[in-house]
Scaffold this motif. Structure first.
Motif, PDB file in Angstrom:
ATOM      1  N   TYR A  65       0.819  -1.212   0.000  1.00 35.28           N
ATOM      2  CA  TYR A  65       0.000   0.000   0.000  1.00 35.28           C
ATOM      3  C   TYR A  65       0.855   1.265   0.000  1.00 35.28           C
ATOM      4  CZ  TYR A  65      -4.189  -2.723   1.091  1.00 35.28           C
ATOM      5  OH  TYR A  65      -5.240  -3.599   1.040  1.00 35.28           O
ATOM      6  N   PRO A 127      -7.875  -5.101   3.877  1.00 44.47           N
ATOM      7  CA  PRO A 127      -7.854  -3.694   3.491  1.00 44.47           C
ATOM      8  C   PRO A 127      -7.459  -2.780   4.649  1.00 44.47           C
ATOM      9  CG  PRO A 127     -10.108  -4.395   3.858  1.00 44.47           C
ATOM     10  CD  PRO A 127      -9.238  -5.611   4.016  1.00 44.47           C
ATOM     11  N   THR A 151     -12.051   3.246   2.841  1.00 40.85           N
ATOM     12  CA  THR A 151     -11.407   1.937   2.887  1.00 40.85           C
ATOM     13  C   THR A 151     -10.506   1.813   1.667  1.00 40.85           C
ATOM     14  OG1 THR A 151     -13.320   0.965   3.988  1.00 40.85           O
ATOM     15  CG2 THR A 151     -11.794  -0.560   2.927  1.00 40.85           C
ATOM     16  N   THR A 153      -8.235  -0.720  -0.656  1.00 36.34           N
ATOM     17  CA  THR A 153      -8.098  -2.139  -0.972  1.00 36.34           C
ATOM     18  C   THR A 153      -7.198  -2.293  -2.189  1.00 36.34           C
ATOM     19  OG1 THR A 153     -10.357  -2.502  -0.201  1.00 36.34           O
ATOM     20  CG2 THR A 153      -9.360  -4.258  -1.505  1.00 36.34           C
TER      21      THR A 153
END
Length: 177
Positions: A65, A127, A151, A153
């Protein structure tokens, strides 16, 4: 006496050479340390897959991420860009910075920067739950409104989905670094 002189000269030369090598090695290590501290961005990059280990021990955000992501929104006013930067942090710390730029209805443009904290500790593959954002830069401020919780993901194709559960709005981002 000549042999003794030759032996003393050889030992002295070797001692000087050894001292020179040791000094160069120590300077080389210190120099590299200063260079890394001065340019932390030049450090060796970590893995970029969400299933890889975390980038470092500073927080729970999975390595896949982390980094800079880009996206865009098209609306009646025109094409607007989004840059999302995700960094390591712990619950409550700011881990997300979003920069939004685009045209306004009156022909002018806006520039907004938002920050948001990590809402809860994610699982190793995500997530990631992000807390509501705050506006840190607003030009003009009237064009920038704090955001709701989102959120993040990672999708199978390597893109990142940012969804606002309260409204169902989604935007997909592509990693730029």
């Amino acid at each position: 006496m000549t042999r003794r002189w030759l032996l003393i000269t050889t030992i002295a030369a070797l001692t000087v050479a050894l001292a020179f090598v040791v000094v160069q090695l120590v300077r080389g290590q210190d120099s590299g340390k200063e260079q890394t501290e001065a340019n932390p961005g030049k450090a060796k990059p970590a893995a970029s897959s969400p299933t890889d280990e975390k980038k470092n021990s500073d927080g729970p955000v999975p390595a896949g991420y982390l980094g800079t992501w880009s996206g865009s929104v098209d609306n009646p006013s025109g094409h607007s860009t989004r840059e999302l930067v995700i960094k390591q942090g712990t619950v409550g710390q700011s881990v997300l910075t979003l920069t939004a730029d685009g045209p306004l209805d009156n022909g002018a443009s806006y520039h907004c920067v938002f920050e948001a904290g990590l809402a809860s500790e994610p699982t190793p593959n995500g997530p990631i739950q992000i807390a509501p954002s705050t506006v840190t830069v607003g030009e003009p401020m009237s064009s920038c409104t704090a955001g709701k919780a989102t959120t993040l993901t990672l999708l199978p194709n390597g893109t990142l989905s940012r969804e606002t559960p309260e409204t169902g709005e989604k935007l997909t981002y592509t990693k730029t670094n």
